[in-house]
Design an enzyme around this catalytic site. Sequence first.
Site, PDB file in Angstrom:
ATOM      1  N   LYS A  41      -0.530   8.727   0.330  1.00  0.00           N
ATOM      2  CA  LYS A  41      -1.137   7.443   0.673  1.00  0.00           C
ATOM      3  C   LYS A  41      -2.564   7.602   1.186  1.00  0.00           C
ATOM      4  CE  LYS A  41       3.312   5.445   2.039  1.00  0.00           C
ATOM      5  NZ  LYS A  41       4.022   4.694   3.095  1.00  0.00           N
ATOM      6  N   ARG A  87      10.999   1.291  10.957  1.00  0.00           N
ATOM      7  CA  ARG A  87      10.495   0.583   9.783  1.00  0.00           C
ATOM      8  C   ARG A  87      11.664  -0.094   9.084  1.00  0.00           C
ATOM      9  NH1 ARG A  87       5.733   2.954   7.949  1.00  0.00           N
ATOM     10  NH2 ARG A  87       5.613   1.252   6.424  1.00  0.00           N
ATOM     11  N   PRO A 108       0.818  -1.219   0.000  1.00  0.00           N
ATOM     12  CA  PRO A 108       0.000   0.000   0.000  1.00  0.00           C
ATOM     13  C   PRO A 108       0.850   1.266   0.000  1.00  0.00           C
ATOM     14  CG  PRO A 108       0.035  -0.958   2.187  1.00  0.00           C
ATOM     15  CD  PRO A 108       0.773  -1.923   1.293  1.00  0.00           C
ATOM     16  N   GLU A 109       1.543   1.498  -1.103  1.00  0.00           N
ATOM     17  CA  GLU A 109       2.342   2.706  -1.252  1.00  0.00           C
ATOM     18  C   GLU A 109       1.581   3.685  -2.144  1.00  0.00           C
ATOM     19  OE1 GLU A 109       6.432   2.507  -1.245  1.00  0.00           O
ATOM     20  OE2 GLU A 109       6.531   0.602  -0.187  1.00  0.00           O
TER      21      GLU A 109
END
Length: 275
Positions: free
Chosen positions: A60, A263, A11-12
């Site tokens: 996003k 991350r 989901p970029e």
Amino acid sequence: LADLGETGRMPEGDTVWLTARRLQRATGGDVLTGCDVRVPAHATADLVGWTVLEVVSRGKHLLHRLRDPAGSAPLTLHTHLKMEGSWHLYRPGGRWRRPAHEARVVLSTAEWQAVGFALGICELVRTADEDAVVGHLGPDLLGDDWDAAEAVRRLRAAPDRTVAEALLDQRNLAGIGTLYRSETLFLRGVHPRTPVESVPALADLVDTAHRLLTANRESPAQSTTGLTRRGQEHWVYNRAGQPCRRCRTRVEHAEIGPAGRTRGVFWCPHCQPAG
């Protein structure tokens, strides 16, 4: 059936851009015949009869802009996929491919039912107040108003920050995530812990990110290598411990970022030497 959520895409920004485009094609300009917002703050919202003016992406974030036939202030349904969310399109009465308890929004028109599952953010705001939820974002990598110079300026505002952290900060440039961060840094030969001020060609780094997202925004797969066969799509992303596709050095992985908000990032120690 246009299934927006089970494509295997991360989901970029390009995934969200494609989701917005498909939702727009299916529902843009149509009147809502059903509306069910399954979050406590907006559970009583009744948007039946409202028109879907447009569905657009901002980094996003997804923005459904809606108009009331009675003339009250336009509203925006603001959603964000985070890591688990997805939007699906079904024909009326179609069987959902995710459990009903994961549905956060159900928007129905005469032709389609758009269902948002496991959305990380789901809220209604006045369209005039959209800046309150997306105004903090930097230039949108896939926006019509993409401004590379402004993205570079924002990145340089914190010169001591690692480039890996800076690229993921949506206040600098909106749309890049962990996949494109790793791949962009690899393609430019930049170690993820390099301070922003020491990146030799920051504008080229930003341009590479922009080109990668643009090239993949309408593709069924997110490929940075030019190959689409499963397992060959990426240079280093999600390949920790495997040989680099260029030099055969072992790909490394680390969690980078502030405490509690780290991350993952992947890199090749040979192709991306530390300064």
